[in-house]
Design an enzyme around this catalytic site. Structure first.
Site, PDB file in Angstrom:
ATOM      1  CD  GLN A 103      32.643 -21.669  -8.181  1.00  0.00           C
ATOM      2  OE1 GLN A 103      31.760 -22.303  -7.612  1.00  0.00           O
ATOM      3  NE2 GLN A 103      32.391 -20.704  -9.049  1.00  0.00           N
ATOM      4  CE1 TYR A 179      26.571 -19.082  -1.727  1.00  0.00           C
ATOM      5  CE2 TYR A 179      26.918 -18.824  -4.092  1.00  0.00           C
ATOM      6  CZ  TYR A 179      26.210 -19.381  -3.033  1.00  0.00           C
ATOM      7  OH  TYR A 179      25.154 -20.214  -3.275  1.00  0.00           O
ATOM      8  NE  ARG A 226      30.748 -18.767 -13.230  1.00  0.00           N
ATOM      9  CZ  ARG A 226      29.582 -19.396 -13.335  1.00  0.00           C
ATOM     10  NH1 ARG A 226      28.998 -19.913 -12.276  1.00  0.00           N
ATOM     11  NH2 ARG A 226      29.001 -19.531 -14.511  1.00  0.00           N
ATOM     12  N   GLY A 316      25.804 -24.761 -17.810  1.00  0.00           N
ATOM     13  CA  GLY A 316      25.340 -25.329 -16.552  1.00  0.00           C
ATOM     14  C   GLY A 316      24.281 -26.394 -16.736  1.00  0.00           C
ATOM     15  NE  ARG A 317      19.854 -23.228 -15.838  1.00  0.00           N
ATOM     16  CZ  ARG A 317      19.175 -22.091 -15.875  1.00  0.00           C
ATOM     17  NH1 ARG A 317      18.022 -21.987 -15.242  1.00  0.00           N
ATOM     18  NH2 ARG A 317      19.645 -21.054 -16.547  1.00  0.00           N
TER      19      ARG A 317
HETATM   20  C1  LIG Z   1      22.128 -26.803  -9.577  1.00  0.00           C
HETATM   21  C2  LIG Z   1      22.975 -25.576  -9.784  1.00  0.00           C
HETATM   22  C3  LIG Z   1      24.031 -25.332  -8.922  1.00  0.00           C
HETATM   23  C4  LIG Z   1      24.880 -24.223  -9.136  1.00  0.00           C
HETATM   24  N1  LIG Z   1      25.951 -24.034  -8.309  1.00  0.00           N
HETATM   25  C5  LIG Z   1      26.884 -23.094  -8.623  1.00  0.00           C
HETATM   26  C6  LIG Z   1      28.122 -23.026  -7.920  1.00  0.00           C
HETATM   27  O1  LIG Z   1      28.417 -23.827  -7.016  1.00  0.00           O
HETATM   28  N2  LIG Z   1      28.997 -22.065  -8.292  1.00  0.00           N
HETATM   29  C7  LIG Z   1      28.734 -21.172  -9.316  1.00  0.00           C
HETATM   30  O2  LIG Z   1      29.564 -20.316  -9.621  1.00  0.00           O
HETATM   31  N3  LIG Z   1      27.564 -21.224  -9.990  1.00  0.00           N
HETATM   32  C8  LIG Z   1      26.657 -22.169  -9.689  1.00  0.00           C
HETATM   33  N4  LIG Z   1      25.517 -22.283 -10.454  1.00  0.00           N
HETATM   34  C9  LIG Z   1      25.326 -21.394 -11.614  1.00  0.00           C
HETATM   35  C10 LIG Z   1      25.772 -22.081 -12.917  1.00  0.00           C
HETATM   36  O3  LIG Z   1      27.175 -22.275 -12.937  1.00  0.00           O
HETATM   37  C11 LIG Z   1      25.344 -21.252 -14.151  1.00  0.00           C
HETATM   38  O4  LIG Z   1      25.934 -19.978 -14.080  1.00  0.00           O
HETATM   39  C12 LIG Z   1      23.819 -21.111 -14.226  1.00  0.00           C
HETATM   40  O5  LIG Z   1      23.217 -22.398 -14.112  1.00  0.00           O
HETATM   41  C13 LIG Z   1      23.346 -20.492 -15.560  1.00  0.00           C
HETATM   42  O6  LIG Z   1      23.877 -21.198 -16.673  1.00  0.00           O
HETATM   43  P1  LIG Z   1      22.994 -22.253 -17.550  1.00  0.00           P
HETATM   44  O7  LIG Z   1      21.883 -21.457 -18.191  1.00  0.00           O
HETATM   45  O8  LIG Z   1      23.951 -22.811 -18.534  1.00  0.00           O
HETATM   46  O9  LIG Z   1      22.453 -23.271 -16.595  1.00  0.00           O
HETATM   47  C14 LIG Z   1      24.631 -23.348 -10.226  1.00  0.00           C
HETATM   48  C15 LIG Z   1      23.544 -23.593 -11.060  1.00  0.00           C
HETATM   49  C16 LIG Z   1      22.727 -24.692 -10.870  1.00  0.00           C
HETATM   50  C17 LIG Z   1      21.591 -24.960 -11.834  1.00  0.00           C
END
Ligand SMILES: Cc1cc2nc3c(=O)[nH]c(=O)nc-3n(C[C@H](O)[C@H](O)[C@H](O)COP(=O)(O)O)c2cc1C
Length: 371
Positions: A103, A179, A226, A316-317
């Protein structure tokens, strides 16, 4: 409604040049485990390889130019050392037969001069971003000149070429979450009066130019994007619904002829007219993530693909705490919970030490890293 184990989540999917074994995508997540100079470490290779059960691995946001660095210990793709570090990561993931995209994330104004190390912070307009913690307070925020804009496009192209040389199957442009690319899209952060600001079409122009240039360089079938329309995070406020529709329609209209590998959509309502209209306009397969307000769970993921609202789901999480999440969801196994305190702290703790499912059941049930 089908149950998770019979879900279309477990059917393969083609996204441009790559084929996914299942429709769960490792969502990009910044973890700040690179060396101080932005070089990926062997620990990062281990982390991503642990998560190779996902149909597609997308890395954390990687800076495409030093000015675009958003965080200490964020990895980059701007020099040979970083490229070699990433080559070890892609090899470790490919050893499992899984495709991996980098990414590309230029932070724009969501950084500060100490982090970029270049003394400047570049944005569409000279409007500093200050978050409520004061971490990103960037007094030196300057509006990109037309020469800067050409250089920013070129930086994305060079980073995409490096990504391919490092073994990545493709790149994802981070045009979400406030961003740089979203800063151009959002009226709150883009007050330009030239060809890159004002109307929805002109605010979308920079993102279209970056995507086209990167697609020309490495092939559109190896480029995803994205977006998070109307998410209103990190100051990229998009408060007018009609303007959101018009801006993202202009973006995907502009990108349609490229035929990108995928669109990765962050939106709480995947079935909404906005999301499904944009999906149709883009003409690309769509990965959905419902955003930060609710943690993606197995039922939500299965429903999204089984109702046809999404072609794949980014998780994600749950993937932080469960390296083997797809297998657990498919086999209806219990899950561990992520420890938020170690999301960005560096080192193996809370990163590579979460248990896999063949660990003793007590440690799975304990819902915390198995040390
Ligand atoms: C620790 C952390 C770091 C993240 N860093 C990014 C990132 O670098 N780029 C991005 O597009 N989204 C980032 N996100 C967003 C996640 O990709 C995702 O959209 C968000 O956690 C919600 O999805 P979930 O409910 O499955 O966690 C981050 C989320 C978390 C928790």
């Amino acid at each position: 409604m089908s149950t998770p184990t019979t879900s279309r989540l477990w059917q393969p999917l083609g996204l441009g040049a790559v084929k996914l074994e299942n429709r769960l995508v490792l969502s990009p997540m910044t973890r700040r485990r690179a060396a101080a100079n932005g070089t990926p470490t062997p620990l990062m290779a281990e982390y991503y390889a642990q998560r190779a059960g996902f149909g597609l691995v997308v890395t954390e946001g990687v800076y495409p130019s030093r000015e675009g660095r958003g965080y200490p210990n964020q990895p980059g793709l701007v020099d040979d050392e970083q490229e070699h570090g990433w080559a070890a990561v892609t090899a470790a993931v490919h050893a499992h037969g899984t495709p991996i995209f980098a990414q590309l994330m230029h932070a724009g104004r969501v950084t500060n001069p100490e982090v970029t190390g270049t003394g400047t912070v570049l944005a569409p307009s000279a409007i500093p971003f200050e978050d409520h913690h004061g971490h990103h307070s960037a007094q030196g925020t300057t509006a990109a000149t037309s020469q800067d804009i050409a250089q920013l496009v070129q930086a994305h192209v060079e980073a995409a070429r490096r990504a391919r040389r490092a073994g990545f199957d493709g790149i994802e442009l981070h045009a979400a979450n406030g961003y740089l690319l979203q800063q151009f899209l959002a009226p709150a952060s883009n007050h330009r009066t030239d060809g890159y600001g004002g109307t929805p079409h002109r605010r979308a122009r920079f993102v279209v130019e970056v995507a086209e240039a990167v697609a020309d360089a490495i092939g559109a079938d190896r480029v995803g994007i994205r977006v998070s329309p109307g998410a209103n995070v990190q100051g990229a406020l998009e408060l007018d619904e009609q303007d959101v529709s018009a801006t993202y329609a202009a973006l995907f209209d502009g990108l349609r002829q490229c035929s990108l590998a995928y669109v990765s959509m962050i939106h709480a309502e995947a079935g909404s007219a906005l999301v499904q209209d944009l999906r149709r306009i883009s003409g690309s397969p769509m990965i959905v993530n419902t955003g930060f307000s609710a943690v993606t769970d197995r039922k939500t993921a299965a429903d999204l693909v089984d109702t046809g609202q999404a072609d794949a789901v980014a998780v994600g999480r749950a993937a932080i705490a469960n390296p083997d999440l797809p297998r657990r969801w498919q086999a209806d196994r219990p899950e561990a919970s992520p420890d938020q305190a170690t999301f960005y702290t560096g080192g193996a703790t809370g990163y590579t030490d979460y248990p896999i499912d063949d660990a003793p059941q007590e440690s799975l049930a304990a819902g915390r890293p198995h040390r």
